[in-house]
Enzyme design. Structure first.
Site, PDB file in Angstrom:
ATOM      1  N   GLU A  46      46.437  28.614  37.465  1.00  0.00           N
ATOM      2  CA  GLU A  46      45.778  29.903  37.239  1.00  0.00           C
ATOM      3  C   GLU A  46      46.647  30.785  36.351  1.00  0.00           C
ATOM      4  O   GLU A  46      47.882  30.638  36.326  1.00  0.00           O
ATOM      5  CB  GLU A  46      45.545  30.573  38.609  1.00  0.00           C
ATOM      6  CG  GLU A  46      44.844  31.916  38.514  1.00  0.00           C
ATOM      7  CD  GLU A  46      44.280  32.404  39.856  1.00  0.00           C
ATOM      8  OE1 GLU A  46      44.582  31.798  40.896  1.00  0.00           O
ATOM      9  OE2 GLU A  46      43.525  33.392  39.834  1.00  0.00           O
ATOM     10  N   ASN A 195      34.209  31.543  41.326  1.00  0.00           N
ATOM     11  CA  ASN A 195      35.245  31.235  42.324  1.00  0.00           C
ATOM     12  C   ASN A 195      35.178  32.276  43.433  1.00  0.00           C
ATOM     13  O   ASN A 195      35.023  33.471  43.165  1.00  0.00           O
ATOM     14  CB  ASN A 195      36.627  31.304  41.655  1.00  0.00           C
ATOM     15  CG  ASN A 195      37.762  31.323  42.668  1.00  0.00           C
ATOM     16  OD1 ASN A 195      38.051  30.314  43.305  1.00  0.00           O
ATOM     17  ND2 ASN A 195      38.400  32.478  42.845  1.00  0.00           N
ATOM     18  N   GLU A 196      35.298  31.836  44.657  1.00  0.00           N
ATOM     19  CA  GLU A 196      35.302  32.741  45.807  1.00  0.00           C
ATOM     20  C   GLU A 196      34.278  33.871  45.618  1.00  0.00           C
ATOM     21  O   GLU A 196      34.616  35.071  45.669  1.00  0.00           O
ATOM     22  CB  GLU A 196      36.719  33.264  46.095  1.00  0.00           C
ATOM     23  CG  GLU A 196      37.657  32.136  46.480  1.00  0.00           C
ATOM     24  CD  GLU A 196      38.994  32.556  47.116  1.00  0.00           C
ATOM     25  OE1 GLU A 196      39.328  33.750  47.101  1.00  0.00           O
ATOM     26  OE2 GLU A 196      39.683  31.659  47.631  1.00  0.00           O
ATOM     27  N   TYR A 264      43.952  27.764  53.251  1.00  0.00           N
ATOM     28  CA  TYR A 264      45.414  27.791  53.093  1.00  0.00           C
ATOM     29  C   TYR A 264      46.082  27.675  54.455  1.00  0.00           C
ATOM     30  O   TYR A 264      45.479  27.993  55.482  1.00  0.00           O
ATOM     31  CB  TYR A 264      45.839  29.099  52.415  1.00  0.00           C
ATOM     32  CG  TYR A 264      45.522  29.112  50.929  1.00  0.00           C
ATOM     33  CD1 TYR A 264      46.392  28.539  50.021  1.00  0.00           C
ATOM     34  CD2 TYR A 264      44.342  29.683  50.438  1.00  0.00           C
ATOM     35  CE1 TYR A 264      46.124  28.541  48.651  1.00  0.00           C
ATOM     36  CE2 TYR A 264      44.054  29.685  49.075  1.00  0.00           C
ATOM     37  CZ  TYR A 264      44.952  29.111  48.192  1.00  0.00           C
ATOM     38  OH  TYR A 264      44.679  29.100  46.852  1.00  0.00           O
ATOM     39  N   GLU A 319      41.011  24.646  46.640  1.00  0.00           N
ATOM     40  CA  GLU A 319      42.249  25.399  46.871  1.00  0.00           C
ATOM     41  C   GLU A 319      42.754  25.067  48.264  1.00  0.00           C
ATOM     42  O   GLU A 319      42.049  25.275  49.256  1.00  0.00           O
ATOM     43  CB  GLU A 319      42.031  26.910  46.738  1.00  0.00           C
ATOM     44  CG  GLU A 319      41.803  27.344  45.302  1.00  0.00           C
ATOM     45  CD  GLU A 319      41.751  28.849  45.105  1.00  0.00           C
ATOM     46  OE1 GLU A 319      42.413  29.589  45.874  1.00  0.00           O
ATOM     47  OE2 GLU A 319      41.056  29.287  44.175  1.00  0.00           O
ATOM     48  N   GLN A 368      49.464  25.932  43.865  1.00  0.00           N
ATOM     49  CA  GLN A 368      49.111  25.656  42.493  1.00  0.00           C
ATOM     50  C   GLN A 368      50.217  24.799  41.867  1.00  0.00           C
ATOM     51  O   GLN A 368      51.272  24.661  42.457  1.00  0.00           O
ATOM     52  CB  GLN A 368      48.919  26.949  41.720  1.00  0.00           C
ATOM     53  CG  GLN A 368      47.827  27.837  42.296  1.00  0.00           C
ATOM     54  CD  GLN A 368      47.411  28.966  41.354  1.00  0.00           C
ATOM     55  OE1 GLN A 368      47.802  29.023  40.192  1.00  0.00           O
ATOM     56  NE2 GLN A 368      46.603  29.886  41.877  1.00  0.00           N
TER      57      GLN A 368
HETATM   58  O1  AHR Z   1      45.504  30.649  44.638  1.00  0.00           O
HETATM   59  C1  AHR Z   1      45.632  32.036  44.690  1.00  0.00           C
HETATM   60  C2  AHR Z   1      44.314  32.733  44.947  1.00  0.00           C
HETATM   61  O2  AHR Z   1      43.848  32.406  46.216  1.00  0.00           O
HETATM   62  C3  AHR Z   1      43.173  32.353  44.034  1.00  0.00           C
HETATM   63  O3  AHR Z   1      43.186  33.058  42.841  1.00  0.00           O
HETATM   64  C4  AHR Z   1      41.983  32.714  44.849  1.00  0.00           C
HETATM   65  O4  AHR Z   1      40.857  31.937  44.525  1.00  0.00           O
HETATM   66  C5  AHR Z   1      42.446  32.525  46.277  1.00  0.00           C
HETATM   67  O5  AHR Z   1      42.112  33.575  47.086  1.00  0.00           O
END
Ligand code: AHR
Length: 515
Positions: A46, A195-196, A264, A319, A368
């Site tokens: 990103e 995205n999101e 995450y 992600e 990432q």
């Molecule tokens: O990976 C960091 C961020 O986490 C991304 O930009 C977003 O899609 C997510 O919330």
């Protein structure tokens, strides 16, 4: 007599106690049928902190860091070795602010913007479409373009597809591409439709996004008759099952190839803690969130099964990874964190989960690739290091496109402060040359694990292996000690008859090769 009975039952107790300490894995080679799509090993880059700028991209004419068209050669080489199958770009949250036309044409004429999400820094658009797609070619991976829906237009979106995919000199966008020095199209297949969308991508409700998705997907074409685009709908945040249900119900199956999911791993979202200086309690909590991936993919897949029983639509976990506090003294908006053995554990168990769900999970992207969150590579000026996560992904890449062997496990618990999680995680596959690989992770921070693997349906004459572990759980590779953690030969696996006996050290990842 009484004494004899007592000692017999005492022996039985000892035997059952020691039996309880052995983990058992059963592999059914004859049941192997699902291919582990190599795209599960995808990465994410990103415009965030020093992922692109001062990470991948050090600018053309840089005399101190060897580069090709401004992209670091050492990163290209490392990612080639890792066999990364795809790379997602330009976001993340950044994607829904990105105007791709700002990133083409002469670099000195490109407009600057403010990176609204990540540190409010100025983005000069010097790394754009050509830079990214040519970089993917050099790495040998498929580009995955996440396009702007939240603040974009359908026209802009489909112009981008036309720009990168239309055949030479026969459309306005193809002409523009040629004027910018690229005659041949790049043929980009994988496209993220925002995205999101539930958050930074527009704070939409699921019905609203489902309608928007339908609108965008209607106009998306690869400009050939085969229409082989792989369209990924912006998916659920963690356990938002209603999001997946709504998309699956409202979007016709022929308009959708993938549905995303983001999850995450952290100690607590509100109190993430240090990436390196963490307690066993924090480690345990992080591993608990990481293992939750299994429940998430199971439940999202069950919803998808209702609408798509033949599993044509992929669950795309685009992600995932560990998220901690940034390193002291670094910009909080840059999400720069170190990477320890805890991250190696997250990578090992998560990839095992993806393998074991390979019928539905057919693509994933670690967040990432460079200098952001759970990176595989960290850079500091001309120096570059490979993190423990890199080594796990490299050890595991033998599973790419291999056929998953169903594995059943009876695992010991890793018990901490009254909580418990399974200590051992496993997955296995058979590659096209008939070689079987087994990946094992011992999450337990202090206890080794004895494992008996019963293999049904195949006979092997040799076993070899590699292990990733270290002295301390909190160990990491640094710019002064770059090779502190790296794979070593593993000698604690023995084959006898149809049985494999393995002894895993604490917090270790092992990949075994059976021939
Ligand atoms: O990976 C960091 C961020 O986490 C991304 O930009 C977003 O899609 C997510 O919330």
């Amino acid at each position: 007599m009484l004494q004899k009975i007592i000692s017999v039952s005492a022996m039985a107790m000892i035997a059952s106690a020691s039996l309880a300490q052995v983990n058992t894995v059963s592999l059914n080679v004859g049941e192997a049928k699902t291919v582990i799509n190599k795209n599960i090993y995808g990465h994410f880059a990103e415009h965030l902190g020093s992922c692109i700028y001062d990470g991948f991209y050090v600018r053309e004419g840089n005399k101190t860091i060897p580069n090709t068209d401004g992209v670091r050669n050492d990163i290209i080489d490392a990612l080639k070795k890792l066999k990364i199958p795809n790379l997602r770009w330009p976001g993340g949250c950044f994607a829904d602010t990105y105007q791709w036309k700002d990133g083409i044409g002469p670099k000195n004429k490109r407009p600057s913007i403010v990176n609204r999400w990540w540190g409010g820094v100025t983005e000069d658009n010097s790394f754009g479409t050509h830079d990214f797609l040519n970089m993917c070619k050099r790495i040998g991976c498929e580009p995955y373009l996440a396009a702007n829906v939240g603040s974009g237009t359908v026209q802009n979106f489909i112009d981008w597809i036309q720009y990168v995919n239309y055949k030479p000199a026969s459309s306005p966008m193809a002409l523009l591409r040629e004027q910018n020095g690229q005659k041949e199209p790049w043929n980009v297949k994988i496209w993220g439709v925002g995205n999101e969308a539930w958050g930074c991508g527009g704070n939409m409700k699921p019905d609203h996004y489902a309608n928007i998705y339908r609108q965008y997907a209607t106009f998306m074409t690869d400009w050939t008759n085969s229409d082989s685009l792989f369209r990924v709908a912006s998916g659920a945040n963690v356990d938002d099952y209603n999001w997946t249900e709504t998309l699956m119900r409202e979007i016709p199956a022929n308009m959708l190839e993938g549905v995303a999911l983001h999850h995450y791993s952290f100690v607590k979202w509100s109190e993430k803690g240090s990436a390196t200086d963490y307690s066993e309690e924090q480690y345990f909590a992080t591993m608990k969130t990481a293992l939750r991936m299994d429940e998430l993919v199971t439940k999202h897949s069950t919803i998808m099964d209702k609408y798509d029983p033949k599993k044509k639509i992929a669950l795309v976990v685009d992600e995932w990874g560990g998220w901690y506090n940034v390193e002291p003294g670094t910009n909080p908006g840059f999400l720069y964190q170190q990477n320890t053995m805890r991250d190696a554990m997250i990578a090992g168990v998560t990839l095992n989960i993806f393998h074991n769900h390979s019928d539905r999970v057919r693509m994933a992207n670690l967040a990432q690739a460079v200098n952001v969150l759970q990176s595989v590579i960290l850079t500091n000026k001309e120096k570059m290091i490979l993190t423990p996560t890199y080594h796990v992904m490299e050890m595991y890449n033998v599973h790419q496109d291999a056929t998953m062997i169903p594995a059943k496990i009876i695992s010991n618990d890793y018990v901490f402060n009254g909580g418990k999680i399974p200590a051992v995680s496993v997955s296995a596959s058979k590659d096209k040359d008939g070689i079987t690989h087994i990946s094992l992770v011992n999450i337990d921070a202090s206890k080794p694990q004895d494992i008996v693997v019963n293999i049904n349906g195949a006979k092997f004459s040799s076993v070899s292996g590699r292990v990733l572990t270290s002295q301390k759980l909190q160990d990491y590779n640094s710019f002064t000690e770059a090779s502190k953690i790296q794979p070593a030969i593993f000698r604690d696996a023995k084959l006898s008859g149809g049985q494999l006996q393995v002894k895993l050290p604490p917090f270790a990842v092992v990949v075994l090769t059976l021939k």
